[in-house]
Design a protein around this motif. Structure first.
Motif, short mmCIF file in Angstrom:
data_model
loop_
_atom_site.label_atom_id
_atom_site.label_comp_id
_atom_site.label_asym_id
_atom_site.label_seq_id
_atom_site.Cartn_x
_atom_site.Cartn_y
_atom_site.Cartn_z
N ASP A 1 -49.15 64.25 24.28
CA ASP A 1 -49.59 62.87 24.15
C ASP A 1 -50.17 62.58 22.77
N GLU A 2 -50.71 63.62 22.13
CA GLU A 2 -51.41 63.43 20.86
C GLU A 2 -50.51 63.62 19.64
N GLU A 3 -49.38 64.31 19.81
CA GLU A 3 -48.52 64.64 18.68
C GLU A 3 -47.12 64.06 18.85
N ASP A 4 -46.60 63.47 17.78
CA ASP A 4 -45.21 63.02 17.78
C ASP A 4 -44.30 64.08 17.18
N ASP A 5 -44.88 64.98 16.39
CA ASP A 5 -44.13 66.08 15.79
C ASP A 5 -43.81 67.10 16.88
N PRO A 6 -42.53 67.32 17.19
CA PRO A 6 -42.20 68.24 18.29
C PRO A 6 -42.70 69.66 18.07
N ALA A 7 -42.70 70.13 16.82
CA ALA A 7 -43.18 71.49 16.56
C ALA A 7 -44.66 71.62 16.91
N LYS A 8 -45.45 70.63 16.51
CA LYS A 8 -46.89 70.67 16.79
C LYS A 8 -47.16 70.48 18.28
N ALA A 9 -46.42 69.59 18.92
CA ALA A 9 -46.63 69.32 20.34
C ALA A 9 -46.28 70.54 21.19
N ALA B 1 -45.85 73.73 20.17
CA ALA B 1 -46.69 74.87 19.82
C ALA B 1 -48.08 74.72 20.44
N GLY B 2 -48.63 73.52 20.40
CA GLY B 2 -49.95 73.29 20.97
C GLY B 2 -49.97 73.54 22.47
N TYR B 3 -48.91 73.11 23.14
CA TYR B 3 -48.83 73.30 24.59
C TYR B 3 -48.69 74.78 24.94
N VAL B 4 -47.78 75.47 24.26
CA VAL B 4 -47.58 76.90 24.53
C VAL B 4 -48.86 77.68 24.26
N ARG B 5 -49.51 77.37 23.16
CA ARG B 5 -50.75 78.07 22.80
C ARG B 5 -51.84 77.84 23.85
N SER B 6 -51.97 76.60 24.31
CA SER B 6 -52.97 76.28 25.33
C SER B 6 -52.68 77.02 26.64
N LYS B 7 -51.41 77.06 27.01
CA LYS B 7 -51.04 77.76 28.25
C LYS B 7 -51.27 79.26 28.14
N GLN C 1 -46.59 85.21 18.72
CA GLN C 1 -45.20 85.61 18.87
C GLN C 1 -44.49 84.74 19.90
N VAL C 2 -45.16 84.44 21.00
CA VAL C 2 -44.56 83.60 22.04
C VAL C 2 -44.34 82.19 21.50
N VAL C 3 -45.32 81.66 20.77
CA VAL C 3 -45.17 80.33 20.17
C VAL C 3 -43.94 80.31 19.26
N SER C 4 -43.82 81.32 18.42
CA SER C 4 -42.69 81.40 17.49
C SER C 4 -41.35 81.47 18.23
N LEU C 5 -41.28 82.28 19.27
CA LEU C 5 -40.04 82.43 20.04
C LEU C 5 -39.64 81.12 20.71
N VAL C 6 -40.61 80.42 21.30
CA VAL C 6 -40.30 79.15 21.97
C VAL C 6 -39.83 78.11 20.95
N LEU C 7 -40.49 78.02 19.82
CA LEU C 7 -40.09 77.06 18.80
C LEU C 7 -38.66 77.35 18.30
N VAL D 1 -35.63 76.13 20.32
CA VAL D 1 -35.19 74.73 20.20
C VAL D 1 -34.94 74.34 18.74
N GLY D 2 -34.70 75.35 17.91
CA GLY D 2 -34.30 75.10 16.54
C GLY D 2 -35.43 74.75 15.60
N LEU D 3 -36.65 75.11 15.94
CA LEU D 3 -37.79 74.82 15.09
C LEU D 3 -38.38 76.12 14.54
N GLY D 4 -39.03 76.03 13.40
CA GLY D 4 -39.64 77.22 12.82
C GLY D 4 -38.64 78.02 12.02
N PRO D 5 -39.09 79.17 11.47
CA PRO D 5 -38.22 80.01 10.64
C PRO D 5 -37.10 80.61 11.45
#
Length: 227
Positions: A98-106, A108-114, A213-219, A222-226
């Motif tokens: 709800d707070e982020e329009d940037d898909p990478a931030k949204a 990553a934030g969700y995965v990190r919180s979970k 590592q999990v955040v990076s793998l999830v991103l 979906v074609g985001l991140g390095p």
């Protein structure tokens, strides 16, 4: 089933203005309702609803059984309140959508919180998992009335990112299911992880590395991140 949920929840006094936030240790210590919920969650995670008794929950909470039944008239009412509090925290974990329009931030934030919730509150995830594995007999109304609309809202946002070519094509529900499976694994299968990695406990430093590592793998899925 929805009527059953509402009828049983009515026997739980926390509905009368008590906020369930089991992450604040000071608040739990000073609030008998939160202390009971915290103790119930630990007992339900270990023994399930059928194998648990209000006597052992009260004992773990350090309270008379009568006090437990003053706040929660039945074991089922206490169980449903625990389930509701777990969903409430998972709902809050998705705030980044709800707070982020940037898909990478949204994402990553969700995965990190979970992931952080799996470290802080593994018993909650275990209680939820046991309920789902048993066919969700006490969760049907919550799943259909709250979880499904919540999921559909996040799926709609993911779909807009796909349509705008901001992330790789993916069925939104599949992405959410994958995130839930990966993040909750660290709570539900904690014993297996510890045994296979020779860890006496999953400490903060170990979990911090796992989170990144999990955040990076999830991103990257979906074609985001390095690459």
């Amino acid at each position: 089933m929805e009527e059953r949920w509402q009828r049983t929840a009515a026997h739980s006094r926390p509905a009368e203005g008590v906020k369930v936030d089991m992450t604040n240790a000071i608040q739990v210590k000073n609030n008998p309702v939160l202390t009971l919920l915290n103790s119930a969650e630990a007992v339900f995670a270990k023994k399930g609803l059928a194998g648990s008794t209000t006597a052992e929950i009260a004992k773990l909470a350090g309270m008379p059984k009568a006090t437990l039944h003053y706040h929660f008239r039945t074991k089922e009412a206490l169980y449903l309140q625990v389930l509701q509090s777990i969903f409430t925290e998972w709902y809050q974990a998705a705030a980044s959508f709800d707070e982020e329009d940037d898909p990478a931030k949204a994402i990553a934030g969700y995965v990190r919180s979970k992931m952080e919730m799996s470290w802080r509150r593994p018993n909650g995830s275990k209680v939820w998992a046991q309920e789902i594995i048993s066919g969700a007999p006490h969760l049907r109304a919550l799943l259909q009335g709250e979880v499904k609309p919540w999921m559909e809202g996040r799926a709609a946002k993911i779909r807009t990112w796909v349509e705008a070519d901001r992330i790789a094509p993916v069925q939104p529900e599949i992405l959410l299911f994958m995130i839930w499976a990966v993040t909750q694994h660290y709570a539900d299968f904690e014993a297996q992880i510890r045994l296979l990695t020779d860890q006496k406990r999953l400490g903060k430093s170990w979990f911090t590395e796992a989170i990144e590592q999990v955040v990076s793998l999830v991103l990257r899925s979906v074609g985001l991140g390095p690459n």
